[in-house]
Design a protein around this motif. Sequence first.
Motif, short mmCIF file in Angstrom:
data_model
loop_
_atom_site.label_atom_id
_atom_site.label_comp_id
_atom_site.label_asym_id
_atom_site.label_seq_id
_atom_site.Cartn_x
_atom_site.Cartn_y
_atom_site.Cartn_z
N UNK A 43 -6.06 -49.50 -137.47
CA UNK A 43 -5.53 -48.23 -137.04
C UNK A 43 -4.86 -48.38 -135.68
N UNK A 44 -4.05 -47.42 -135.30
CA UNK A 44 -3.40 -47.47 -134.00
C UNK A 44 -4.42 -47.43 -132.87
N UNK A 45 -5.60 -46.90 -133.12
CA UNK A 45 -6.67 -46.87 -132.11
C UNK A 45 -7.25 -48.26 -131.87
N UNK A 46 -6.99 -49.19 -132.81
CA UNK A 46 -7.49 -50.55 -132.69
C UNK A 46 -8.60 -50.89 -133.66
N UNK A 47 -9.20 -49.89 -134.26
CA UNK A 47 -10.29 -50.16 -135.20
C UNK A 47 -9.74 -50.63 -136.54
N UNK A 48 -10.48 -51.52 -137.18
CA UNK A 48 -10.06 -52.04 -138.47
C UNK A 48 -10.59 -51.15 -139.59
N UNK A 49 -9.97 -51.25 -140.75
CA UNK A 49 -10.43 -50.48 -141.90
C UNK A 49 -10.21 -51.27 -143.17
N UNK A 50 -10.99 -50.92 -144.17
CA UNK A 50 -10.77 -51.37 -145.54
C UNK A 50 -11.01 -50.16 -146.44
N UNK A 51 -10.04 -49.84 -147.27
CA UNK A 51 -10.14 -48.68 -148.14
C UNK A 51 -9.93 -49.06 -149.60
N UNK A 52 -10.53 -48.25 -150.47
CA UNK A 52 -10.43 -48.46 -151.92
C UNK A 52 -9.93 -47.18 -152.57
N UNK A 53 -9.17 -47.33 -153.62
CA UNK A 53 -8.78 -46.21 -154.44
C UNK A 53 -9.89 -45.83 -155.40
N UNK A 54 -9.66 -44.79 -156.18
CA UNK A 54 -10.69 -44.30 -157.09
C UNK A 54 -10.74 -45.09 -158.39
N UNK A 55 -9.74 -45.90 -158.64
CA UNK A 55 -9.70 -46.72 -159.85
C UNK A 55 -8.88 -46.09 -160.96
N UNK A 56 -8.22 -46.94 -161.73
CA UNK A 56 -7.46 -46.49 -162.88
C UNK A 56 -7.78 -47.41 -164.07
#
Length: 120
Positions: free
Chosen positions: A101-114
């Motif tokens: 993120x622009x704040x510097x924190x990292x992220x990992x996100x997942x979708x709901x699945x198809x």
Amino acid sequence: QVQLVESGGGLVQAGGSLRLSCAASGNTGRINVMGWYRQTPGKQRDLVATISSGGTPIYADSVKGRFTISRDNAKNTVVLQTNSLKPEDTAVYYCNAVGRRWSGSTFESWGQGTQVTVSS
């Protein structure tokens, strides 16, 4: 929060094609890697393909030559074109994004699945 919304799954006969799309929204910052994973009941979630922000793809051996991953960095979207589908490709496909993120924190996100179902 980074939200991922997938579309494009469905039922197809063996040998057919499907185009899976995923769009990221929210506090995305800089997304470094986007990709697709798949999972069948009782098994772990496995990598299908990923692509870096520079466009370098990585594919699972089982899909090389049949699937193609691409992304649009400006739109924060990733597409998985699946061709020559086989019954063993049947699974729930999940979109994934890893970034900072622009704040510097990292992220990992997942979708709901198809769901992708390939009939023989």
